[in-house]
Design an enzyme around this catalytic site. Structure first.
Site, PDB file in Angstrom:
ATOM      1  N   ASP A  36      83.129  31.917 186.158  1.00 45.38           N
ATOM      2  CA  ASP A  36      82.318  31.102 185.163  1.00 45.38           C
ATOM      3  C   ASP A  36      82.296  29.679 185.367  1.00 45.38           C
ATOM      4  OD1 ASP A  36      85.066  30.305 184.769  1.00 45.38           O
ATOM      5  OD2 ASP A  36      85.209  32.049 183.136  1.00 45.38           O
ATOM      6  N   ASP A  46      82.658  25.969 184.061  1.00 41.29           N
ATOM      7  CA  ASP A  46      83.326  25.135 182.803  1.00 41.29           C
ATOM      8  C   ASP A  46      82.810  23.753 182.981  1.00 41.29           C
ATOM      9  OD1 ASP A  46      84.712  27.372 181.863  1.00 41.29           O
ATOM     10  OD2 ASP A  46      86.267  26.857 183.130  1.00 41.29           O
ATOM     11  N   ASP A  66      96.685  21.636 186.092  1.00 39.89           N
ATOM     12  CA  ASP A  66      97.860  22.104 186.837  1.00 39.89           C
ATOM     13  C   ASP A  66      97.887  21.782 188.350  1.00 39.89           C
ATOM     14  OD1 ASP A  66      95.587  23.996 187.037  1.00 39.89           O
ATOM     15  OD2 ASP A  66      96.912  25.688 186.827  1.00 39.89           O
TER      16      ASP A  66
END
Ligand code: ATP
Ligand code: MG
Length: 460
Positions: free
Chosen positions: A74, A76, A158
């Site tokens: 996807d 983002d 992260d």
């Protein structure tokens, strides 16, 4: 004690290069990305937001994957616009989440997620909020969160490879964490001090493994070093969140590698304690059965075939059953009730760690029950089993057990032949069984009295 040791290894001073306040900027000629590789809807959103005066970028998985030649799952978008400001720009936008809001912009089936830049909340496990807010039915209290600058947004992510921002208008990449270096060198590296980042959110340990397996990257040594010591922190994570993470780990198409890494880094223990015990008690059998199941899952994913999480969990837990069945039997429980009770106990215990929803625990039980029934084929039983909606999964599971070395007296082959036969051949096969029907029962180890198992059978 060990924590101290890792701390000394991971003092932030050793990672200054991964916390930059000004990004490295790669111009169009310095990287391989092209605007046309991105979803045109996502690019349109970025253009629109920039035209309205906001900062906006494509970010995260899509930038990383395209740099590696992988088709992104996807797209983002990260922006300086608040959710309300984003919504004001798009008719097809929906604000989701309670405290930390995200905007979903719908284009038919495609949904582009637009998130406002966020800052890391020190000491707080911020990322859970995103996942929780999208599953607000879980009713958990969401923590406060704060919007931030683009720099803040990069630092709270992260992995370095997940903190790349692509501007499709100028076709530049902004890199705040040396992510481009790590993409090129195929390295999983946490941004900042790994111990601290794992303590903020222990799920990052699972994410490091997931991306290492998925991308076939190495885990940079300071990123790997604290994991074994901190792995038990996963026990503090809500079991519902761990269920989602476990699914991602084992449905990534690289489950077999993921499993090896999880075991090696002691993370598997915190997720599947009973199976970890089985890995110690019956290492070859347990390891073979699980690896076979995972390899098979990976193959099905590559072939675009559906995979059912129930089958996966049935395999992951099955090796932990015999010890429990034996324990109950030694307390005087007959084999079939002991099997039922052991299955029930094991699943209940597992759900404390990883909350497997009922829609999967029921089929797990059915796949296991089928293992009791497949040996009993006389009369109309074989045909009834064939009509059972769970037959295929049960049969596949039987083949899996055989591959792992379970002795079933050729039961799998018998069922393979039976499915290929016409009616009269089938009747012959049943007649040929003679007395073999009951004695061919697998898991002989667990069946001490053949007569007892006949009694259990009458319940079916
Ligand atoms: P994919 O969707 O392909 O699995 P992804 O990188 O998009 O990969 P997501 O889980 O969708 O991963 O998360 C989106 C982004 O949010 C990540 O790229 C990362 O920057 C950030 N993120 C997700 N989880 C965490 C976390 N626990 N801690 C910090 N940042 C996170
Ligand atoms: Mg994603």
């Amino acid at each position: 004690m060990l924590k101290k040791l890792f701390k000394s290894l991971n003092t932030p001073a050793r990672h200054p290069q991964h916390r930059r306040t000004t990004p490295e900027v790669l111009n169009a000629g310095q990287h391989s990305l092209q605007r046309s590789q991105f979803s045109r809807h996502a690019v349109g959103i970025v253009e629109r937001l920039q035209t309205a005066g906001y900062q906006a970028y494509l970010v995260g998985g899509c930038v990383r994957d395209l740099m590696l030649g992988i088709v992104p799952k996807d797209f983002d978008v990260a922006t300086s616009a608040t959710p309300e400001q984003v919504r004001a720009e798009f008719r097809n936008a929906r604000v989701i989440g309670r405290r930390f809001k995200l905007v979903h912009i719908h284009f038919g089936r495609e949904i582009i997620e637009v998130a406002t830049f966020r800052a890391n909340h020190p000491e707080e496990d911020d990322e859970q909020d995103v996942h929780r807010s999208s599953s607000s039915e879980s009713g958990r209290i969401l923590r406060d969160n704060v919007y931030g600058t683009l720099e803040d947004d990069a630092q709270r992510r992260d992995l370095t490879i997940n903190a790349l921002y692509y501007d499709p208008v100028s076709e530049r990449i902004l890199d705040y964490a040396n992510g481009v270096h790590d993409v090129r060198n195929r390295l999983i590296r946490l941004i900042g001090d790994p111990t601290q980042r794992y303590q903020e959110d222990p799920v990052r340990m699972l994410r490091a493994v997931r991306f290492a397996a998925k991308l076939d990257f190495g885990i940079e040594k300071h990123t790997a070093a604290p994991i074994r010591e901190l792995a038990p922190m996963l026990r503090e994570i809500p079991s519902a969140r761990l269920f989602e993470e476990v699914l991602k780990l084992f449905l990534s198409g690289h489950a077999a590698d993921t499993f090896e890494m999880l075991v090696d880094l002691h993370l598997f223990d915190s997720l599947f304690p009973a199976t970890t015990q089985a890995l110690e008690d019956t290492p070859t059998y347990t390891h073979t059965l699980i690896s076979e199941a995972l390899r098979n899952t990976d193959l099905r994913i590559k072939q675009g075939k559906p995979v059912t999480p129930a089958f996966l969990f049935a395999a992951l837990l099955w090796p932990a059953l015999p010890a429990r069945v034996l324990r109950l039997q030694s307390r005087g429980m007959p084999p079939i009730p002991a099997m039922q009770e052991a299955a029930h106990e094991l699943i209940a215990e597992q759900c404390q760690r990883v909350a497997i929803p009922k829609r999967f625990t029921i089929p797990i039980r059915e796949i296991w029950d089928m293992q009791e029934r497949l040996p009993r084929r006389s009369g109309k039983r074989a045909d009834l089993l064939l009509d059972n909606p769970r037959f295929r999964a049960g049969y596949d599971f039987l083949l899996l057990r055989e591959k792992a070395g379970e002795e079933t007296d050729g039961l799998g082959e018998w069922w393979t032949d039976y499915q290929d036969c016409n009616d009269s051949e089938r009747r012959e096969m049943i007649a040929d069984l003679g007395g073999k029907d009951e004695s061919g029962a697998p898991r002989k180890r667990r069946r001490t009295g053949a007569k007892r198992s006949k009694r259990g059978e009458a319940d079916e």
